[in-house]
Design a protein around this motif. Structure first.
Motif, PDB file in Angstrom:
ATOM      1  N   GLY A 140     167.496  24.516  18.173  1.00 19.62           N
ATOM      2  CA  GLY A 140     167.932  24.150  17.075  1.00 19.62           C
ATOM      3  C   GLY A 140     167.262  24.762  15.750  1.00 19.62           C
ATOM      4  N   ILE A 141     166.646  25.963  16.238  1.00 22.79           N
ATOM      5  CA  ILE A 141     166.065  26.950  15.455  1.00 22.79           C
ATOM      6  C   ILE A 141     166.927  28.311  15.133  1.00 22.79           C
ATOM      7  CG2 ILE A 141     163.844  27.956  14.479  1.00 22.79           C
ATOM      8  CD1 ILE A 141     163.748  24.979  14.353  1.00 22.79           C
ATOM      9  N   THR A 142     167.091  28.587  14.079  1.00 22.85           N
ATOM     10  CA  THR A 142     168.028  30.010  14.085  1.00 22.85           C
ATOM     11  C   THR A 142     167.194  31.177  14.537  1.00 22.85           C
ATOM     12  OG1 THR A 142     168.921  31.442  12.369  1.00 22.85           O
ATOM     13  CG2 THR A 142     166.932  30.124  11.579  1.00 22.85           C
ATOM     14  N   GLY A 143     167.995  32.070  15.189  1.00 17.76           N
ATOM     15  CA  GLY A 143     167.285  33.274  15.779  1.00 17.76           C
ATOM     16  C   GLY A 143     167.199  34.552  14.773  1.00 17.76           C
ATOM     17  N   THR A 144     167.681  34.182  13.509  1.00 15.68           N
ATOM     18  CA  THR A 144     167.693  35.431  12.700  1.00 15.68           C
ATOM     19  C   THR A 144     166.238  35.717  12.009  1.00 15.68           C
ATOM     20  OG1 THR A 144     168.345  33.725  10.865  1.00 15.68           O
ATOM     21  CG2 THR A 144     170.155  34.889  11.712  1.00 15.68           C
ATOM     22  N   SER A 145     165.292  35.019  12.298  1.00 16.26           N
ATOM     23  CA  SER A 145     163.895  35.074  11.779  1.00 16.26           C
ATOM     24  C   SER A 145     162.988  34.283  12.703  1.00 16.26           C
ATOM     25  CB  SER A 145     163.914  34.639  10.227  1.00 16.26           C
ATOM     26  OG  SER A 145     162.498  34.785  10.117  1.00 16.26           O
ATOM     27  N   VAL A 146     161.878  35.104  12.836  1.00 24.68           N
ATOM     28  CA  VAL A 146     160.791  34.429  13.887  1.00 24.68           C
ATOM     29  C   VAL A 146     159.728  33.559  12.994  1.00 24.68           C
ATOM     30  CG1 VAL A 146     161.092  36.402  15.480  1.00 24.68           C
ATOM     31  CG2 VAL A 146     159.470  36.575  13.802  1.00 24.68           C
ATOM     32  N   ASN A 147     160.052  33.425  11.930  1.00 18.67           N
ATOM     33  CA  ASN A 147     159.080  32.851  10.988  1.00 18.67           C
ATOM     34  C   ASN A 147     158.834  31.213  11.214  1.00 18.67           C
ATOM     35  OD1 ASN A 147     158.426  35.133   9.515  1.00 18.67           O
ATOM     36  ND2 ASN A 147     159.845  34.609   7.973  1.00 18.67           N
ATOM     37  N   LYS A 148     160.146  30.563  11.796  1.00 20.44           N
ATOM     38  CA  LYS A 148     159.960  29.220  12.102  1.00 20.44           C
ATOM     39  C   LYS A 148     160.270  29.009  13.480  1.00 20.44           C
ATOM     40  CE  LYS A 148     162.078  27.677   7.816  1.00 20.44           C
ATOM     41  NZ  LYS A 148     163.232  26.990   6.915  1.00 20.44           N
ATOM     42  N   ARG A 149     160.043  30.057  14.358  1.00 23.66           N
ATOM     43  CA  ARG A 149     160.113  29.803  15.835  1.00 23.66           C
ATOM     44  C   ARG A 149     158.570  29.755  16.207  1.00 23.66           C
ATOM     45  NH1 ARG A 149     164.401  34.373  17.808  1.00 23.66           N
ATOM     46  NH2 ARG A 149     164.139  33.524  19.731  1.00 23.66           N
ATOM     47  N   ASP A 150     158.354  28.577  16.459  1.00 25.45           N
ATOM     48  CA  ASP A 150     156.836  28.357  16.931  1.00 25.45           C
ATOM     49  C   ASP A 150     156.895  28.771  18.502  1.00 25.45           C
ATOM     50  OD1 ASP A 150     156.330  27.552  14.401  1.00 25.45           O
ATOM     51  OD2 ASP A 150     156.812  25.198  15.004  1.00 25.45           O
ATOM     52  N   ASP A 151     157.708  28.665  19.360  1.00 21.18           N
ATOM     53  CA  ASP A 151     157.521  28.917  20.767  1.00 21.18           C
ATOM     54  C   ASP A 151     157.823  30.264  20.847  1.00 21.18           C
ATOM     55  OD1 ASP A 151     156.825  26.554  21.965  1.00 21.18           O
ATOM     56  OD2 ASP A 151     158.382  26.811  23.323  1.00 21.18           O
ATOM     57  N   PHE A 152     158.627  30.989  19.978  1.00 19.88           N
ATOM     58  CA  PHE A 152     158.739  32.398  20.309  1.00 19.88           C
ATOM     59  C   PHE A 152     157.337  33.182  19.722  1.00 19.88           C
ATOM     60  CE2 PHE A 152     159.878  36.621  18.847  1.00 19.88           C
ATOM     61  CZ  PHE A 152     160.648  37.173  19.796  1.00 19.88           C
ATOM     62  N   LYS A 153     156.570  32.740  18.740  1.00 21.84           N
ATOM     63  CA  LYS A 153     155.411  33.275  18.210  1.00 21.84           C
ATOM     64  C   LYS A 153     154.326  32.969  19.207  1.00 21.84           C
ATOM     65  CE  LYS A 153     155.793  31.416  14.127  1.00 21.84           C
ATOM     66  NZ  LYS A 153     155.450  31.017  12.790  1.00 21.84           N
ATOM     67  N   ARG A 154     154.518  31.828  20.143  1.00 18.66           N
ATOM     68  CA  ARG A 154     153.360  31.298  20.950  1.00 18.66           C
ATOM     69  C   ARG A 154     153.669  32.516  22.061  1.00 18.66           C
ATOM     70  NH1 ARG A 154     153.225  27.787  25.180  1.00 18.66           N
ATOM     71  NH2 ARG A 154     155.445  26.970  24.649  1.00 18.66           N
TER      72      ARG A 154
END
Length: 457
Positions: free
Chosen positions: A26-40
């Protein structure tokens, strides 16, 4: 966005083990700022936990071509390869980034096109007067998709308008409401300002106050004339008479014209960087008797009295240079030692934490059971009904375990502290602290000479 990562096994009998899934649902893929698991996932790769990442397609990895290429390059520098299954791209054997860039550009164009379609549909509804209220202002509730005033709040809003017209300031109004514990909430100057200048209190609606430009990252911005605004009258029942609201607007315009006569404020290096130790608000600059002070922005407003003292800007600069030089001088005894101790403690605690290991073991067991069911179904050993029931039960349990695992990992802030200390170390290594002190001394000498020359005997 689902990612599956594998890492080298510490066991002698296994070639690799599944590290887990990284999900940003449910998180947009246009920015990594709100993608917690991607940053993890990026942090785990940097720590050497991941050797290979499996992704369904490039669009599941990122929908920003620049961030996609940058992330792939970072992963390669960490020794991690990525396999995009549907696109047939494997970064381990990739000689050129052209195909990956083209795929990510298509994903980015698809995301921007979807955003544009939604914005166009919303704008057409605004033009036709069919747009539904997306945010509920204070003092209203929604009934049958229409704003309706809350009877208990109406007297409070009317009182705010009446007090402001009688000459009271926003800070005084907020102070009185807080003293009376009105509506059991905290009142601030920004809240009072929001109520006074909100056209929905008179039954009208100004649409498209904000907009989202078609550039990445997609962020909502205030509409300052870039797009048309739509003012719709009598959209719902109001609380305040329009004549009262118009008087407030005229008073606001007069105050704004008076303030515009003063010179604009210039930003300082300390702006938004000093926080009050009592209320947590940011400090602001204040000039008194030709001396620059930094004071709490909320002290004395709306009845707030902070125990912190005013700070001279000259003392702040001296303190900063003194602290920087101390850190530079004792870098190995402070910063390096803290990084070493935190890293060792985190490794020790992670080894003793069996919660993650238990969850990973149960996830692996459920995945094996699911694969077994699939094989049995392909051999017609079990029917479709039993297969669907059992797989649904397994999937539900898997989702619960994954959410619990993410929660446990997010509660650990040791990695963030270590990264902050490493950033400080890089800053200390790249800047000569004694040079800053020398510049500061020379600036003071020059300032003194100018003062002497400007006041001849």
């Amino acid at each position: 966005k689902r990612f599956k990562a594998k890492s080298k096994s510490i066991r002698a009998k296994c070639n690799c083990i599944a590290l887990g899934y990284y999900l940003d649902e449910g998180i947009t893929g246009t920015s990594v700022n709100k993608r917690d698991d991607f940053k993890r996932m990026m942090r785990d790769s940097k720590a050497g936990k991941i050797d290979r990442i499996y992704v369904k397609s490039v669009s599941r990895f990122a929908r920003n071509s620049l961030e996609c290429i940058e992330s792939i390059r970072l992963l390669k520098s960490y020794g991690t390869s990525v396999l995009f299954e549907n696109d047939g791209i494997d970064t381990e054997h990739m000689n050129s980034e052209m195909i990956l860039y083209i795929k990510s550009a298509f994903a980015q164009s698809e995301a921007l096109a979807g955003s544009k379609r939604v914005a166009t549909a919303v704008r057409m509804k605004m033009q036709n007067g069919e747009f539904s209220i997306c945010s509920i202002p204070y003092g209203f509730r929604v009934e049958n998709n229409v704003l309706v005033p809350i009877p208990e709040v109406k007297p409070v809003i009317k009182r705010i308008y009446s007090d402001y017209l009688s000459g009271k300031g926003m800070g005084t109004i907020a102070k009185e409401l807080n003293a009376e514990h009105c509506m059991d909430r905290h009142w601030s100057v920004s809240t009072i300002r929001y109520i006074l200048y909100n056209e929905k209190n008179i039954g009208d609606s100004l649409l498209q106050k904000t907009y989202t430009p078609q550039i990445l990252p997609l962020k909502s911005r205030l509409n300052k004339g870039e797009l048309d605004k739509y003012y719709v009258t009598d959209t719902h029942e109001g609380i305040i008479d329009k004549s009262v609201f118009d008087t407030i607007q005229k008073k606001h315009n007069i105050s704004k014209s008076i303030r515009s006569q003063y010179s604009p404020r210039t930003d300082s290096v300390f702006s938004k960087r000093i926080r009050c130790g009592d209320c947590g608000r940011a400090y602001k600059k204040k000039i008194q008797n030709d001396t620059i002070y930094w004071v709490c922005s909320e002290n004395g407003i709306a009845g707030i009295r902070c125990r912190t003292q005013n700070l001279k800007e000259s003392e702040l600069k001296k303190s900063f240079i003194r602290l920087f030089n101390r850190l530079k001088q004792f870098e190995s005894e402070t910063v390096d030692y803290a990084i070493h101790q935190l890293t060792a403690l985190k490794t020790k605690v992670s080894g003793q934490n069996t919660a993650i290991n238990d969850i990973d073991s149960e996830i692996a067991s459920l995945c094996n059971k699911n694969c077994m069911l699939t094989r049995l179904r392909s051999r017609n050993v079990i029917d479709d009904v039993s297969f669907m029931e059992q797989t649904a039960e397994y999937q539900k349990r898997l989702n619960e375990l994954r959410q619990r695992r993410i929660k446990i990992l997010n509660e650990d802030e040791d990695e963030a502290s270590i990264e902050a200390l490493r950033a400080l170390k890089n800053l200390l290594d790249s800047v000569d602290g004694y040079l800053l002190f020398t510049i500061w001394v020379m600036a003071n000498i020059l300032r003194s000479l100018i003062k002497i020359l400007s006041n001849p005997l």
